[in-house]
Design a protein around this motif. Structure first.
Motif, PDB file in Angstrom:
ATOM      1  N   GLU A 174     -21.305  -2.082 -18.817  1.00 18.51           N
ATOM      2  CA  GLU A 174     -21.339  -0.754 -19.241  1.00 18.51           C
ATOM      3  C   GLU A 174     -22.067  -0.676 -20.325  1.00 18.51           C
ATOM      4  O   GLU A 174     -22.769   0.260 -20.741  1.00 18.51           O
ATOM      5  N   ILE A 175     -21.838  -1.556 -21.411  1.00 19.15           N
ATOM      6  CA  ILE A 175     -22.722  -1.397 -22.495  1.00 19.15           C
ATOM      7  C   ILE A 175     -24.142  -1.367 -22.216  1.00 19.15           C
ATOM      8  O   ILE A 175     -24.910  -0.542 -22.706  1.00 19.15           O
ATOM      9  N   PHE A 176     -24.717  -2.299 -21.327  1.00 19.22           N
ATOM     10  CA  PHE A 176     -26.050  -2.270 -21.044  1.00 19.22           C
ATOM     11  C   PHE A 176     -26.571  -1.280 -20.070  1.00 19.22           C
ATOM     12  O   PHE A 176     -27.743  -0.740 -20.207  1.00 19.22           O
ATOM     13  N   ASN A 177     -25.630  -0.570 -19.516  1.00 13.17           N
ATOM     14  CA  ASN A 177     -26.050   0.430 -18.649  1.00 13.17           C
ATOM     15  C   ASN A 177     -26.351   1.719 -19.751  1.00 13.17           C
ATOM     16  O   ASN A 177     -27.185   2.484 -19.376  1.00 13.17           O
ATOM     17  N   ARG A 178     -25.346   1.994 -20.587  1.00 18.53           N
ATOM     18  CA  ARG A 178     -25.574   2.716 -21.553  1.00 18.53           C
ATOM     19  C   ARG A 178     -26.966   2.724 -22.528  1.00 18.53           C
ATOM     20  O   ARG A 178     -27.507   3.534 -22.777  1.00 18.53           O
ATOM     21  N   LEU A 179     -27.176   1.734 -22.843  1.00 17.83           N
ATOM     22  CA  LEU A 179     -28.281   1.326 -23.592  1.00 17.83           C
ATOM     23  C   LEU A 179     -29.509   1.298 -22.673  1.00 17.83           C
ATOM     24  O   LEU A 179     -30.698   2.135 -23.334  1.00 17.83           O
ATOM     25  N   ARG A 180     -29.698   1.091 -21.658  1.00 17.18           N
ATOM     26  CA  ARG A 180     -30.635   1.259 -20.511  1.00 17.18           C
ATOM     27  C   ARG A 180     -30.972   3.012 -20.374  1.00 17.18           C
ATOM     28  O   ARG A 180     -32.040   3.512 -20.433  1.00 17.18           O
ATOM     29  N   ALA A 181     -29.572   3.588 -20.006  1.00 11.59           N
ATOM     30  CA  ALA A 181     -29.791   4.948 -19.835  1.00 11.59           C
ATOM     31  C   ALA A 181     -30.289   5.827 -21.288  1.00 11.59           C
ATOM     32  O   ALA A 181     -31.169   6.937 -21.074  1.00 11.59           O
ATOM     33  N   ALA A 182     -30.144   5.467 -22.495  1.00 13.25           N
ATOM     34  CA  ALA A 182     -30.589   5.860 -23.621  1.00 13.25           C
ATOM     35  C   ALA A 182     -32.176   5.655 -23.806  1.00 13.25           C
ATOM     36  O   ALA A 182     -32.760   6.349 -24.493  1.00 13.25           O
ATOM     37  N   ASN A 183     -32.469   4.288 -23.210  1.00  9.77           N
ATOM     38  CA  ASN A 183     -33.953   3.730 -23.340  1.00  9.77           C
ATOM     39  C   ASN A 183     -34.076   2.871 -22.273  1.00  9.77           C
ATOM     40  O   ASN A 183     -34.184   1.738 -22.088  1.00  9.77           O
ATOM     41  N   PRO A 184     -34.842   3.915 -21.274  1.00  9.44           N
ATOM     42  CA  PRO A 184     -35.160   3.006 -19.918  1.00  9.44           C
ATOM     43  C   PRO A 184     -36.002   1.770 -20.145  1.00  9.44           C
ATOM     44  O   PRO A 184     -36.057   0.851 -19.501  1.00  9.44           O
ATOM     45  N   GLU A 185     -36.935   1.909 -20.789  1.00  9.67           N
ATOM     46  CA  GLU A 185     -38.286   1.147 -20.923  1.00  9.67           C
ATOM     47  C   GLU A 185     -38.443   0.689 -22.456  1.00  9.67           C
ATOM     48  O   GLU A 185     -39.400   1.101 -23.269  1.00  9.67           O
ATOM     49  N   PRO A 186     -37.613  -0.306 -22.946  1.00  3.40           N
ATOM     50  CA  PRO A 186     -37.830  -0.569 -24.670  1.00  3.40           C
ATOM     51  C   PRO A 186     -38.914  -1.355 -24.707  1.00  3.40           C
ATOM     52  O   PRO A 186     -39.225  -2.031 -23.901  1.00  3.40           O
ATOM     53  N   LYS A 187     -39.543  -1.363 -25.889  1.00  3.78           N
ATOM     54  CA  LYS A 187     -40.614  -1.983 -26.194  1.00  3.78           C
ATOM     55  C   LYS A 187     -40.568  -2.505 -27.821  1.00  3.78           C
ATOM     56  O   LYS A 187     -39.772  -2.117 -28.341  1.00  3.78           O
ATOM     57  N   THR A 188     -41.424  -3.660 -27.978  1.00  3.01           N
ATOM     58  CA  THR A 188     -41.486  -4.193 -29.342  1.00  3.01           C
ATOM     59  C   THR A 188     -42.109  -2.975 -30.137  1.00  3.01           C
ATOM     60  O   THR A 188     -42.951  -2.018 -29.443  1.00  3.01           O
ATOM     61  N   GLU A 189     -41.748  -2.743 -31.416  1.00  2.00           N
ATOM     62  CA  GLU A 189     -42.166  -1.763 -32.349  1.00  2.00           C
ATOM     63  C   GLU A 189     -43.491  -2.568 -32.947  1.00  2.00           C
ATOM     64  O   GLU A 189     -44.260  -1.822 -33.759  1.00  2.00           O
ATOM     65  N   LEU A 190     -43.816  -3.774 -32.594  1.00  2.00           N
ATOM     66  CA  LEU A 190     -45.158  -4.240 -33.026  1.00  2.00           C
ATOM     67  C   LEU A 190     -46.282  -3.723 -32.145  1.00  2.00           C
ATOM     68  O   LEU A 190     -46.376  -3.668 -30.988  1.00  2.00           O
ATOM     69  N   ASN A 191     -47.653  -3.492 -32.780  1.00  2.00           N
ATOM     70  CA  ASN A 191     -48.674  -2.781 -32.143  1.00  2.00           C
ATOM     71  C   ASN A 191     -49.618  -4.022 -31.713  1.00  2.00           C
ATOM     72  O   ASN A 191     -49.966  -4.963 -32.867  1.00  2.00           O
ATOM     73  N   TYR A 192     -49.967  -3.936 -30.392  1.00  2.00           N
ATOM     74  CA  TYR A 192     -50.623  -5.234 -30.113  1.00  2.00           C
ATOM     75  C   TYR A 192     -51.488  -4.713 -28.690  1.00  2.00           C
ATOM     76  O   TYR A 192     -50.942  -3.800 -28.032  1.00  2.00           O
ATOM     77  N   SER A 193     -52.585  -5.313 -28.090  1.00  2.00           N
ATOM     78  CA  SER A 193     -53.320  -5.099 -27.091  1.00  2.00           C
ATOM     79  C   SER A 193     -53.714  -6.145 -26.277  1.00  2.00           C
ATOM     80  O   SER A 193     -54.433  -6.152 -25.279  1.00  2.00           O
ATOM     81  N   SER A 194     -52.870  -7.450 -26.683  1.00  2.00           N
ATOM     82  CA  SER A 194     -53.289  -8.669 -25.880  1.00  2.00           C
ATOM     83  C   SER A 194     -52.213  -9.670 -26.368  1.00  2.00           C
ATOM     84  O   SER A 194     -51.576  -9.531 -27.138  1.00  2.00           O
ATOM     85  N   PRO A 195     -51.996 -10.658 -25.314  1.00  2.00           N
ATOM     86  CA  PRO A 195     -51.047 -11.847 -25.745  1.00  2.00           C
ATOM     87  C   PRO A 195     -51.224 -12.387 -27.184  1.00  2.00           C
ATOM     88  O   PRO A 195     -50.419 -12.573 -27.987  1.00  2.00           O
TER      89      PRO A 195
END
Length: 211
Positions: free
Chosen positions: A8-29
């Motif tokens: 349920e915890i992760f269901n709620r976190l996913r509902a609030a942010n379905p595609e979470p990303k790092t806050e670091l900016n990058y364009s390659s590995p």
């Protein structure tokens, strides 16, 4: 905490942010690897600011290595521990050129053999660049895991292993992003924002605060 509560915890976190990303900016590995190495004991905001100047000039192992330690330091001097980090990144670039055809390896042992790359950094790169379900436990995840009761542990490695075992598989790939963001903005270190927390009623923290 049982499995249904974690789900349920992760269901709620996913509902609030379905595609979470790092806050670091990058364009390659490679850009991601450099950014994560530089982010140790520094904010993502400060790293992004420095990388916005560096990456347009040098964003491959060869071009950063060509800057040398002094040249790279000029770009990252606003980041904490920049002298040590500059030496690590230059050596990292040299090893990528020598041993990996200038490519970031999709392998934990090879990543951890690079200067400045520990287990947490390797986990971030494996997850974000290569799509592995890993758990990059930083201070935020360590705090949230213990405070909420999701996966308490005495050290970061114990928390990592428990999270990998206890987080339901459907949430595992994105779980470390949700937990980092939750710790960074809601379940903060000094005074968690319990009154505005979307999992407050599921959390086992006994000293809940009122916003």
């Amino acid at each position: 905490m049982n499995r249904s509560l974690r789900s349920e915890i992760f269901n709620r976190l996913r509902a609030a942010n379905p595609e979470p990303k790092t806050e670091l900016n990058y364009s390659s590995p490679f850009e991601l690897l450099v950014a994560v190495v530089l982010s140790a004991q520094a904010t993502d905001k400060s790293v992004n600011k420095a990388m916005a100047l560096l990456f347009p000039v040098a964003n491959r192992p060869e071009t950063i290595a060509a800057l040398g330690v002094e040249g790279l330091s000029a770009y990252i001097k606003t980041i904490g521990l920049f002298n040590t980090k500059a030496r690590n990144v230059i050596r990292l670039c040299e090893l990528l050129i020598r041993d990996h055809q200038s490519e970031v390896p999709d392998d934990r042992a090879a990543l951890e053999a690079l200067p400045g790359v520990g287990r947490k950094t390797a986990n971030v790169v494996l997850n974000t660049a290569f799509g592995h379900a890993t758990m990059a436990v930083d201070t935020h995840i360590y705090r949230v895991s213990n405070r909420t009761g999701i996966a308490p542990g005495k050290n970061v490695l114990e928390v990592e292993h428990r999270l990998m075992r206890l987080v339901p598989k459907e949430f595992l790939f994105d779980a470390h992003h949700w937990l980092i963001l939750h710790g960074r903005y809601t379940c903060t270190a000094r005074k968690p924002k319990c009154g505005s927390c979307l999992i407050e009623d599921l959390c086992e923290f006994r000293e809940k605060t009122v916003d």
